[in-house]
Design an enzyme around this catalytic site. Sequence first.
Site, PDB file in Angstrom:
ATOM      1  N   ASP A  62       0.827  -1.201   0.000  1.00 51.05           N
ATOM      2  CA  ASP A  62       0.000   0.000   0.000  1.00 51.05           C
ATOM      3  C   ASP A  62       0.864   1.255   0.000  1.00 51.05           C
ATOM      4  O   ASP A  62       0.538   2.248  -0.649  1.00 51.05           O
ATOM      5  CB  ASP A  62      -0.927   0.000   1.228  1.00 51.05           C
ATOM      6  CG  ASP A  62      -1.782   1.253   1.285  1.00 51.05           C
ATOM      7  OD1 ASP A  62      -2.473   1.549   0.289  1.00 51.05           O
ATOM      8  OD2 ASP A  62      -1.740   1.950   2.314  1.00 51.05           O
ATOM      9  N   ASP A  65       2.760   1.603  -3.663  1.00 47.78           N
ATOM     10  CA  ASP A  65       2.035   1.957  -4.884  1.00 47.78           C
ATOM     11  C   ASP A  65       2.113   3.457  -5.183  1.00 47.78           C
ATOM     12  O   ASP A  65       2.273   3.858  -6.332  1.00 47.78           O
ATOM     13  CB  ASP A  65       0.599   1.443  -4.877  1.00 47.78           C
ATOM     14  CG  ASP A  65      -0.291   2.075  -3.814  1.00 47.78           C
ATOM     15  OD1 ASP A  65       0.187   2.871  -2.989  1.00 47.78           O
ATOM     16  OD2 ASP A  65      -1.494   1.746  -3.799  1.00 47.78           O
ATOM     17  N   ASP A  83      -6.863   3.712  -5.105  1.00 45.28           N
ATOM     18  CA  ASP A  83      -6.126   3.420  -3.880  1.00 45.28           C
ATOM     19  C   ASP A  83      -6.997   3.635  -2.645  1.00 45.28           C
ATOM     20  O   ASP A  83      -7.047   2.786  -1.757  1.00 45.28           O
ATOM     21  CB  ASP A  83      -4.867   4.282  -3.812  1.00 45.28           C
ATOM     22  CG  ASP A  83      -4.020   3.973  -2.587  1.00 45.28           C
ATOM     23  OD1 ASP A  83      -3.692   2.794  -2.380  1.00 45.28           O
ATOM     24  OD2 ASP A  83      -3.703   4.916  -1.842  1.00 45.28           O
ATOM     25  N   ASP A  87      -8.194   0.689  -0.240  1.00 42.20           N
ATOM     26  CA  ASP A  87      -7.742   0.786   1.158  1.00 42.20           C
ATOM     27  C   ASP A  87      -8.892   0.510   2.118  1.00 42.20           C
ATOM     28  O   ASP A  87      -8.713  -0.136   3.154  1.00 42.20           O
ATOM     29  CB  ASP A  87      -7.154   2.166   1.460  1.00 42.20           C
ATOM     30  CG  ASP A  87      -5.744   2.348   0.944  1.00 42.20           C
ATOM     31  OD1 ASP A  87      -5.138   1.364   0.464  1.00 42.20           O
ATOM     32  OD2 ASP A  87      -5.248   3.494   1.017  1.00 42.20           O
TER      33      ASP A  87
END
Length: 194
Positions: A62, A65, A83, A87
């Site tokens: 995470d 990226d 994202d 998440d």
Amino acid sequence: MLGRLRGRVRVVLEAAAAPLAVLPADFYTVLGLAGALAYLWAAHSGNVGLAALLLAVSGLLDALDGAVARLRGEAGPRGAYLDSLLDRVADIAYAAGFLALGYPVWSVLVFLTGALLTSYARARYESLAGRSMEGIGLLERSDRLAAQLIVLLVHARLGLEAAARLYTVLAVLAWITFAERLVRGYTQLPRRQS
């Protein structure tokens, strides 16, 4: 809290991301979600050590990226949108893993709602104010990931009871973070449209 070290962490992440930048950033975003789902499987299997490792891998992906996106010149609204949404799915998977490991339902629910509301408060504030809320609050997402990893390590070492107590403290801190963002946003946004 970890967000305050973001400048130093960014340098390390970009160095780690450089060899990975042969693939698009979205690949690592989706891979991070796959890591979260693998964590959920490990937690459901009762393997606390493997769950901890997979949560760490998911959290690292995470973080990477965004660094890959910046290195490739892909950072933009579409990647940020993907994202953010993935998440939230990962946050739900993490919570489901704690449930599978036997943590009290009420503390998992309190932690998860505090985490989701904290993220929503940031997104809503930034959409209205046009400026960042980064660094506001005790438990930003990176802090929550690190804290959940610590809980799992405590669980592996000292057992569920000690870890569940620590997780309950994190649940309270998640709501304190949401309250901090609620107050900050409410006091900083104008009353009327200009």
